[in-house]
Design an enzyme around this catalytic site. Structure first.
Site, short mmCIF file in Angstrom:
data_model
loop_
_atom_site.label_atom_id
_atom_site.label_comp_id
_atom_site.label_asym_id
_atom_site.label_seq_id
_atom_site.Cartn_x
_atom_site.Cartn_y
_atom_site.Cartn_z
N LYS A 193 -11.38 -9.54 -11.73
CA LYS A 193 -10.63 -10.79 -11.98
C LYS A 193 -11.27 -11.88 -11.12
O LYS A 193 -10.90 -12.07 -9.97
CB LYS A 193 -9.16 -10.59 -11.61
CG LYS A 193 -8.17 -11.44 -12.37
CD LYS A 193 -8.24 -12.93 -12.11
CE LYS A 193 -7.82 -13.40 -10.75
NZ LYS A 193 -8.27 -14.78 -10.49
N GLU A 268 -9.66 -7.87 2.12
CA GLU A 268 -10.65 -8.57 2.95
C GLU A 268 -10.21 -10.03 2.97
O GLU A 268 -10.31 -10.72 1.96
CB GLU A 268 -12.05 -8.44 2.36
CG GLU A 268 -12.57 -7.01 2.22
CD GLU A 268 -12.93 -6.36 3.55
OE1 GLU A 268 -12.85 -7.04 4.59
OE2 GLU A 268 -13.27 -5.17 3.53
N GLY A 270 -8.96 -13.81 5.44
CA GLY A 270 -9.56 -14.97 6.10
C GLY A 270 -9.99 -14.73 7.54
O GLY A 270 -9.80 -13.65 8.09
N CYS A 302 -15.89 -16.63 4.90
CA CYS A 302 -14.80 -16.02 5.70
C CYS A 302 -15.25 -15.79 7.14
O CYS A 302 -14.44 -15.82 8.05
CB CYS A 302 -14.37 -14.70 5.06
SG CYS A 302 -15.73 -13.55 4.81
N GLU A 403 -7.77 -21.63 9.13
CA GLU A 403 -9.08 -21.59 8.49
C GLU A 403 -9.30 -22.90 7.73
O GLU A 403 -8.48 -23.28 6.91
CB GLU A 403 -9.09 -20.40 7.53
CG GLU A 403 -10.44 -20.05 7.00
CD GLU A 403 -10.37 -18.83 6.07
OE1 GLU A 403 -9.36 -18.66 5.37
OE2 GLU A 403 -11.35 -18.06 6.06
#
Ligand code: NAD
Length: 512
Positions: A193, A268, A270, A302, A403
């Site tokens: 996706k 997995e 930030g 990231c 972030e």
């Protein structure tokens, strides 16, 4: 700008007509088909022009893809194929990616804005991932374990079934490969996706897998919005495992979905990674590493080393040199060979980066360079933001804790090792860390003390597919890459095989 309702993209990354190398459909259950979901308008972030459109997938496509995936791994024999048979297809996929690096790179550059050098490196990494997983697969062994009786005990592994691979927009083909290659190696079907902001390269990867001989239905690619297609995929009762890369908020929501289904999940997420410069560091090397670590991919990474800690006695001289070096970075379109800092993925993301910098300034940050959209008329149509160095804020400030996912570094002083470790770990994230020092004992101590899944010493942003990658704290759960990556896409099964022929004690006595 008016967009036609349905514009294909040629895989050369240019708007085009329907030709052999044109993609204009989604890949569902082994068929290229016109999506019936939302219209995705893909904008080249260097020019602001729509270069292609595509109808996204829907939740109905998720049902089709999941059913087809289960059927395909059974009927094509993919789930039961011998390791070397699956490895052969994975090798071919790796080779096909290598043959298509130019095409993949151009397509990804027009879709994400990244430089051609960056997108070519991501494609090479994807090819390497497929080859590595092929090789690793052929060396995986099940075990005969020490038994406690007259029987053989086996610890074996089997495919899980259908895997969902949900990925972000910042490094498409590499993050796809990190999930798809081990999942396929393990004998599963995969439904990828990709995000609405960058769907094309994942579709091109499906073409490549098809050409390499992956049986029809084993892979589907369903571009679409997270809250519709992504959510339907994660929640689907017959999806057996989720591998997700993306933001921490989304990851946390998906962890709830996984908990509800008791589904294994890898997240997995930030980061807000510290890069540490001790007073004995080679300053030139540290500056080169820091520029690359935070400004490559325009900071949309990231692992961006976005909190730069500098030992106080070198702070002023370091800042002066870092700012001078940052000002020399070449900002421009990703298609120009000398560009270092390309546009951001799109205008709304660029605006969110600008807003975070404005808020930091309101909180007392000083902008030492950048902090603005470039005024170069050549760049006026693109989603550019200048590489930015901020200072004058505490590690507890929002700009140091959240972030940014853009070309923004914050520089902070530290006094000694204890102060440094405390500040470096004072974050919800735990993804990566860089250490610049000539003292290897100190480097080792700090590497062990900092809470991060990956630590680089006197280097940054280097990767090997054979080395596991994971995040601590709010940066994620589970591990990708490495040999054991394949096992994480398998169910473990233990088998006991009697060797004695003797009945168990409760057996009825045999009649004479
Ligand atoms: P995001 O979380 O918004 O989206 C990631 C993917 O999840 C997209 O495909 C999106 O459509 C999908 N999604 C969104 N909501 C969903 C839902 N409710 N259910 C299912 N799927 C859903 O992240 P993003 O903005 O695309 O990517 C940037 C983030 O990714 C940053 O936080 C970055 O640090 C992180 N990232 C992490 C790594 C890593 O390896 N740790 C690597 C790259 C990016």
């Amino acid at each position: 700008m008016n967009a036609p309702t349905h514009t294909p993209v040629t895989t050369s990354g240019r708007p085009g007509t329907f030709a052999a190398d044109t993609i204009d459909e989604i890949f569902v259950a082994g068929q290229w088909t016109r999506g019936t979901g939302q219209l995705i308008e893909s904008v080249d972030p260097a020019t602001g022009e729509i270069f292609a459109t595509l109808h996204a997938a829907t939740a109905d496509d998720v049902d089709l893809a999941v059913d087809a995936g289960h059927r395909a791994i059974r009927e094509s024999g993919w789930a039961n194929a011998l390791p070397h048979e699956r490895a052969l297809i994975l090798h071919r996929i790796g080779d096909e990616i290598d043959n298509e690096i130019g095409r993949i790179s151009r397509l990804q550059t027009i879709d994400t804005g990244k430089t051609l050098a960056e997108t070519a490196a991501l494609a090479r990494s994807a090819a390497g991932t497929f080859r590595y997983m092929a090789a690793a697969l052929e060396t995986m062994e099940d075990a005969i374990t020490p038994s406690r009786g007259s029987y053989l005990t086996f610890a074996t592994h089997e495919p899980i079934g259908v895997i969902a691979a949900i990925t972000p927009w910042n490094s498409p083909i590499a993050s796809d490969a990190q999930k798809i290659a081990p999942a396929l190696a393990a004998g599963n079907a995969v439904i990828a996706k990709p995000p609405v902001w960058a769907p094309w390269v994942t579709l091109l990867l499906a073409r490549i897998c098809e050409r390499a001989g992956l049986p029809a239905g084993v892979m589907s690619v369903l571009p679409g919005a997270g809250h519709t297609v992504g959510a339907a995929l994660a929640r689907h009762p017959r999806v057996g495992r989720l591998s997700f890369t993306g933001g921490t908020t989304t990851g946390r929501a998906l962890a709830h979905v996984a908990a509800e289904k008791l589904m294994p999940v890898t997240l997995e997420l930030g980061g807000k990674s510290p890069t540490i410069v001790f007073d004995d560091a080679d300053i030139d090397q540290a500056i080169a590493g820091i520029l690359f670590g935070v400004f490559s991919s325009s900071g949309q990474s990231c692992i961006a080393g976005s909190r730069v800690f500098v030992q106080r006695n070198k702070y002023d001289v370091f800042i002066e040199r870092l700012v001078a070096a940052t000002r020399t970075l070449r900002v421009g379109p990703g298609t120009e060979a000398d560009t270092q800092v390309a546009p951001l993925i799109n205008f709304s993301h660029r605006d969110s980066v600008a807003e975070m910098v404005e808020k930091a300034v309101a909180d007392g940050a000083q902008v030492l360079c950048g902090g603005a959209i470039p005024d170069d008329p050549r760049l006026a149509r693109g989603a550019y933001y200048l590489p930015t160095v901020l200072t004058g804020v505490e590690n507890t400030s929002t700009i140091c804790q959240e972030e940014v996912f853009g070309p923004v570094a914050v520089v902070l002083p530290f006094d000694d090792e204890a102060d440094l470790v405390e500040q470096a770990n004072d974050t919800v994230f735990g993804l990566a860390c860089g250490i610049w020092t000539a003292d290897y004992r100190r480097a080792w101590r700090v590497a062990k003390a900092v809470q991060a899944g990956t630590v680089w010493i006197n280097t940054y942003k280097q990767f090997s597919i054979s080395t596991p990658f994971s995040g601590l704290k709010d940066s994620g759960i589970g591990t990708e890459k490495g040999r054991d990556g394949i096992r994480s896409y398998m169910n473990q099964k233990s088998i006991y095989l009697d060797l004695s022929g003797r009945a168990l004690p409760w057996a009825a006595p045999k009649s004479e």
